[in-house]
Design a protein around this motif. Structure first.
Motif, PDB file in Angstrom:
ATOM      1  N   LEU A 270      47.709  17.612   7.596  1.00  0.00           N
ATOM      2  CA  LEU A 270      47.865  16.493   8.508  1.00  0.00           C
ATOM      3  C   LEU A 270      48.792  15.419   7.968  1.00  0.00           C
ATOM      4  O   LEU A 270      49.349  14.634   8.756  1.00  0.00           O
ATOM      5  CB  LEU A 270      46.515  15.847   8.824  1.00  0.00           C
ATOM      6  CG  LEU A 270      45.787  16.409  10.052  1.00  0.00           C
ATOM      7  CD1 LEU A 270      45.357  17.839   9.805  1.00  0.00           C
ATOM      8  CD2 LEU A 270      44.605  15.542  10.420  1.00  0.00           C
ATOM      9  N   LEU A 271      48.965  15.339   6.658  1.00  0.00           N
ATOM     10  CA  LEU A 271      49.791  14.279   6.093  1.00  0.00           C
ATOM     11  C   LEU A 271      51.268  14.589   6.163  1.00  0.00           C
ATOM     12  O   LEU A 271      52.099  13.721   5.915  1.00  0.00           O
ATOM     13  CB  LEU A 271      49.387  13.993   4.652  1.00  0.00           C
ATOM     14  CG  LEU A 271      48.260  12.953   4.467  1.00  0.00           C
ATOM     15  CD1 LEU A 271      46.966  13.424   5.113  1.00  0.00           C
ATOM     16  CD2 LEU A 271      48.019  12.640   3.002  1.00  0.00           C
ATOM     17  N   ALA A 272      51.601  15.838   6.510  1.00  0.00           N
ATOM     18  CA  ALA A 272      52.998  16.199   6.686  1.00  0.00           C
ATOM     19  C   ALA A 272      53.486  15.672   8.035  1.00  0.00           C
ATOM     20  O   ALA A 272      52.730  15.565   8.991  1.00  0.00           O
ATOM     21  CB  ALA A 272      53.175  17.708   6.627  1.00  0.00           C
ATOM     22  N   VAL A 273      54.752  15.298   8.119  1.00  0.00           N
ATOM     23  CA  VAL A 273      55.330  14.793   9.363  1.00  0.00           C
ATOM     24  C   VAL A 273      56.548  15.645   9.703  1.00  0.00           C
ATOM     25  O   VAL A 273      57.547  15.607   8.985  1.00  0.00           O
ATOM     26  CB  VAL A 273      55.731  13.307   9.229  1.00  0.00           C
ATOM     27  CG1 VAL A 273      56.309  12.800  10.537  1.00  0.00           C
ATOM     28  CG2 VAL A 273      54.539  12.470   8.797  1.00  0.00           C
ATOM     29  N   PRO A 274      56.511  16.420  10.827  1.00  0.00           N
ATOM     30  CA  PRO A 274      55.341  16.629  11.675  1.00  0.00           C
ATOM     31  C   PRO A 274      54.279  17.436  10.953  1.00  0.00           C
ATOM     32  O   PRO A 274      54.534  17.965   9.861  1.00  0.00           O
ATOM     33  CB  PRO A 274      55.917  17.396  12.869  1.00  0.00           C
ATOM     34  CG  PRO A 274      57.080  18.133  12.279  1.00  0.00           C
ATOM     35  CD  PRO A 274      57.672  17.213  11.253  1.00  0.00           C
TER      36      PRO A 274
ATOM     37  N   GLN B 235      40.907   7.518   7.181  1.00  0.00           N
ATOM     38  CA  GLN B 235      42.037   6.609   7.360  1.00  0.00           C
ATOM     39  C   GLN B 235      42.417   6.591   8.845  1.00  0.00           C
ATOM     40  O   GLN B 235      41.577   6.308   9.684  1.00  0.00           O
ATOM     41  CB  GLN B 235      43.178   7.011   6.433  1.00  0.00           C
ATOM     42  CG  GLN B 235      42.821   6.900   4.954  1.00  0.00           C
ATOM     43  CD  GLN B 235      43.980   7.168   4.020  1.00  0.00           C
ATOM     44  OE1 GLN B 235      45.125   7.337   4.422  1.00  0.00           O
ATOM     45  NE2 GLN B 235      43.692   7.212   2.723  1.00  0.00           N
ATOM     46  N   ASP B 236      43.663   6.877   9.180  1.00  0.00           N
ATOM     47  CA  ASP B 236      44.059   6.863  10.591  1.00  0.00           C
ATOM     48  C   ASP B 236      44.118   8.264  11.197  1.00  0.00           C
ATOM     49  O   ASP B 236      44.706   8.453  12.275  1.00  0.00           O
ATOM     50  CB  ASP B 236      45.430   6.194  10.740  1.00  0.00           C
ATOM     51  CG  ASP B 236      45.394   4.724  10.371  1.00  0.00           C
ATOM     52  OD1 ASP B 236      44.347   4.085  10.618  1.00  0.00           O
ATOM     53  OD2 ASP B 236      46.390   4.218   9.832  1.00  0.00           O
ATOM     54  N   TYR B 237      43.493   9.245  10.527  1.00  0.00           N
ATOM     55  CA  TYR B 237      43.562  10.630  10.989  1.00  0.00           C
ATOM     56  C   TYR B 237      42.220  11.067  11.565  1.00  0.00           C
ATOM     57  O   TYR B 237      41.163  10.563  11.167  1.00  0.00           O
ATOM     58  CB  TYR B 237      43.947  11.566   9.839  1.00  0.00           C
ATOM     59  CG  TYR B 237      45.289  11.257   9.218  1.00  0.00           C
ATOM     60  CD1 TYR B 237      46.459  11.788   9.757  1.00  0.00           C
ATOM     61  CD2 TYR B 237      45.385  10.431   8.096  1.00  0.00           C
ATOM     62  CE1 TYR B 237      47.693  11.506   9.190  1.00  0.00           C
ATOM     63  CE2 TYR B 237      46.614  10.146   7.519  1.00  0.00           C
ATOM     64  CZ  TYR B 237      47.762  10.689   8.073  1.00  0.00           C
ATOM     65  OH  TYR B 237      48.984  10.400   7.509  1.00  0.00           O
ATOM     66  N   ALA B 238      42.284  12.039  12.474  1.00  0.00           N
ATOM     67  CA  ALA B 238      41.053  12.576  13.059  1.00  0.00           C
ATOM     68  C   ALA B 238      41.248  14.032  13.451  1.00  0.00           C
ATOM     69  O   ALA B 238      42.301  14.426  13.967  1.00  0.00           O
ATOM     70  CB  ALA B 238      40.634  11.766  14.283  1.00  0.00           C
TER      71      ALA B 238
ATOM     72  N   VAL C  14      32.907  16.477  24.842  1.00  0.00           N
ATOM     73  CA  VAL C  14      34.091  17.118  24.270  1.00  0.00           C
ATOM     74  C   VAL C  14      35.270  16.152  24.260  1.00  0.00           C
ATOM     75  O   VAL C  14      35.996  16.036  23.260  1.00  0.00           O
ATOM     76  CB  VAL C  14      34.433  18.401  25.051  1.00  0.00           C
ATOM     77  CG1 VAL C  14      35.805  18.932  24.663  1.00  0.00           C
ATOM     78  CG2 VAL C  14      33.359  19.460  24.814  1.00  0.00           C
ATOM     79  N   LEU C  15      35.455  15.439  25.360  1.00  0.00           N
ATOM     80  CA  LEU C  15      36.545  14.461  25.434  1.00  0.00           C
ATOM     81  C   LEU C  15      36.365  13.365  24.388  1.00  0.00           C
ATOM     82  O   LEU C  15      37.340  12.900  23.785  1.00  0.00           O
ATOM     83  CB  LEU C  15      36.614  13.855  26.827  1.00  0.00           C
ATOM     84  CG  LEU C  15      37.088  14.786  27.948  1.00  0.00           C
ATOM     85  CD1 LEU C  15      36.953  14.079  29.303  1.00  0.00           C
ATOM     86  CD2 LEU C  15      38.529  15.222  27.726  1.00  0.00           C
ATOM     87  N   TRP C  16      35.139  12.944  24.176  1.00  0.00           N
ATOM     88  CA  TRP C  16      34.869  11.896  23.187  1.00  0.00           C
ATOM     89  C   TRP C  16      35.188  12.380  21.780  1.00  0.00           C
ATOM     90  O   TRP C  16      35.826  11.672  20.989  1.00  0.00           O
ATOM     91  CB  TRP C  16      33.411  11.456  23.274  1.00  0.00           C
ATOM     92  CG  TRP C  16      33.059  10.385  22.291  1.00  0.00           C
ATOM     93  CD1 TRP C  16      33.360   9.049  22.367  1.00  0.00           C
ATOM     94  CD2 TRP C  16      32.345  10.563  21.056  1.00  0.00           C
ATOM     95  NE1 TRP C  16      32.874   8.393  21.256  1.00  0.00           N
ATOM     96  CE2 TRP C  16      32.249   9.293  20.440  1.00  0.00           C
ATOM     97  CE3 TRP C  16      31.779  11.673  20.429  1.00  0.00           C
ATOM     98  CZ2 TRP C  16      31.611   9.107  19.223  1.00  0.00           C
ATOM     99  CZ3 TRP C  16      31.141  11.490  19.212  1.00  0.00           C
ATOM    100  CH2 TRP C  16      31.065  10.219  18.618  1.00  0.00           C
ATOM    101  N   LEU C  17      34.777  13.601  21.441  1.00  0.00           N
ATOM    102  CA  LEU C  17      35.081  14.144  20.123  1.00  0.00           C
ATOM    103  C   LEU C  17      36.581  14.299  19.920  1.00  0.00           C
ATOM    104  O   LEU C  17      37.100  14.088  18.823  1.00  0.00           O
ATOM    105  CB  LEU C  17      34.400  15.504  19.946  1.00  0.00           C
ATOM    106  CG  LEU C  17      32.879  15.506  19.812  1.00  0.00           C
ATOM    107  CD1 LEU C  17      32.358  16.934  19.913  1.00  0.00           C
ATOM    108  CD2 LEU C  17      32.432  14.880  18.491  1.00  0.00           C
ATOM    109  N   ALA C  18      37.296  14.678  20.985  1.00  0.00           N
ATOM    110  CA  ALA C  18      38.725  15.003  20.880  1.00  0.00           C
ATOM    111  C   ALA C  18      39.643  13.816  21.083  1.00  0.00           C
ATOM    112  O   ALA C  18      40.865  13.952  20.916  1.00  0.00           O
ATOM    113  CB  ALA C  18      39.066  16.090  21.898  1.00  0.00           C
ATOM    114  N   ARG C  19      39.132  12.656  21.404  1.00  0.00           N
ATOM    115  CA  ARG C  19      39.941  11.508  21.782  1.00  0.00           C
ATOM    116  C   ARG C  19      41.041  11.219  20.757  1.00  0.00           C
ATOM    117  O   ARG C  19      40.783  10.986  19.581  1.00  0.00           O
ATOM    118  CB  ARG C  19      39.060  10.278  21.979  1.00  0.00           C
ATOM    119  CG  ARG C  19      38.380   9.808  20.690  1.00  0.00           C
ATOM    120  CD  ARG C  19      37.257   8.797  20.926  1.00  0.00           C
ATOM    121  NE  ARG C  19      36.748   8.246  19.683  1.00  0.00           N
ATOM    122  CZ  ARG C  19      35.848   8.840  18.907  1.00  0.00           C
ATOM    123  NH1 ARG C  19      35.371  10.021  19.221  1.00  0.00           N
ATOM    124  NH2 ARG C  19      35.439   8.237  17.794  1.00  0.00           N
ATOM    125  N   ASN C  20      42.292  11.308  21.198  1.00  0.00           N
ATOM    126  CA  ASN C  20      43.459  10.965  20.373  1.00  0.00           C
ATOM    127  C   ASN C  20      43.470  11.680  19.027  1.00  0.00           C
ATOM    128  O   ASN C  20      44.041  11.171  18.047  1.00  0.00           O
ATOM    129  CB  ASN C  20      43.531   9.448  20.151  1.00  0.00           C
ATOM    130  CG  ASN C  20      43.614   8.684  21.461  1.00  0.00           C
ATOM    131  OD1 ASN C  20      44.405   9.019  22.336  1.00  0.00           O
ATOM    132  ND2 ASN C  20      42.779   7.659  21.604  1.00  0.00           N
TER     133      ASN C  20
END
Length: 289
Positions: free
Chosen positions: A281-285, A170-173, A191-197
């Motif tokens: 990850l679905l918890a906010v925060p 979905q929108d998570y990574a 590494v930067l590519w794997l970690a992007r955002n």
């Protein structure tokens, strides 16, 4: 725990590098080597098969039959030694798809897992495992689609090569980046590519800068990175949460507490991984327990 359709949960079963180090001085962070489980939507993904995989296997016995996808970064012993003790792999009715890149010497992940279980290294061969094992050779840079989960990969800087992963749903990574050594003159583009955002970046921070650049016992060329470099990558890649991982076996609980203080000072939304750590990850925060 059974897998629901709406979850992205990370569980840490082994957080050490190089060699397992159980004992009184490693109780809080744990002494098992690398194994991380992710439950993503309907899928169970497992990353690396260090000694933590044995512990994960014991918990999975309550959930028979089990189906999972097991990704190896590489086949140094601290990342595969739990596999021969992974009890669910010996039980008929379970199914595991096992992924790994072909090694520089041309061997597949199936060959390497098989070889560690041959006499005189181990009493029973891989072929005695009763579960259905499907081995898949990874092409570097080619993603793997598992249902609605996309797993990307990139080559890392490590002796004998290692593969880093990015798990997209979905929108998570989540980025799983171990074992890797940073470059001295720039940040690693892979590494930067794997970690992007990424919502979470799990990063090999085996050493401190003081250890890495030590004039007496330098760790340059050993294939691992530092927590200071982890912070640089997290900031440059716009990572939401940083997880320090692959702890040196010489770093006891008190030492790890000190690293935690230093890391959170420079990157507040960070955590030093311990056995039993769970991130939702679905918890906010993002929830950490």
């Amino acid at each position: 725990m059974s897998i629901s359709n709406d979850q992205f949960t990370i569980r840490f079963w082994g957080v050490r590098g190089s060699i397992a180090c159980p004992g009184q001085s490693t109780v809080r962070y744990g002494g098992n080597t690398a194994c991380v489980e992710m439950q993503v939507g309907k899928q169970r993904l497992i990353f690396d098969g260090g000694t933590g995989l044995r512990v994960l296997g014991q918990t999975l016995l309550r959930e028979m039959p089990v189906e999972a996808h097991l990704f190896f970064t590489h086949s140094h012993w601290d990342h595969i030694q739990g596999f021969p003790f992974f009890v669910p792999a010996f039980i008929r009715g379970n199914r595991f798809t096992i992924y790994g890149a072909i090694a520089p010497n041309g061997s597949t992940i199936e060959q390497r897992l098989n070889d560690q279980m041959l006499h005189p290294n181990f009493p029973v061969p891989l072929q005695i495992m009763g579960a259905e094992l499907a081995f898949q050779d990874l092409d570097i840079g080619e993603p793997v689609q598992i249902g609605d989960v996309l797993v990307e990969n990139a080559l890392l800087n490590h002796p004998g090569e290692s593969v880093g992963y990015r798990i997209n749903w979905q929108d998570y990574a989540v980025a799983y980046i171990t074992d890797t050594e940073h470059f001295l003159d720039r940040l690693d583009e892979n590494v930067l590519w794997l970690a992007r955002n990424a919502d979470v970046m799990i990063y090999d921070a085996t050493y401190t800068d003081e250890e890495y650049y030590s004039e007496r016992s330098s760790k340059i060329g050993w294939g691992h990175s530092t927590w200071q470099e982890a912070v640089k990558v997290a900031k440059a890649a716009n990572v939401s949460k940083l997880v320090i991982f692959h702890h040196d076996p010489l770093h006891d609980d008190d030492f790890m507490d000190h690293i935690k203080e230093e890391v959170t000072r420079q990157f507040p939304n960070s955590v030093v991984a311990w056995e039993g750590l769970e991130i939702d990850l679905l918890a906010v925060p993002i929830a950490v327990s």
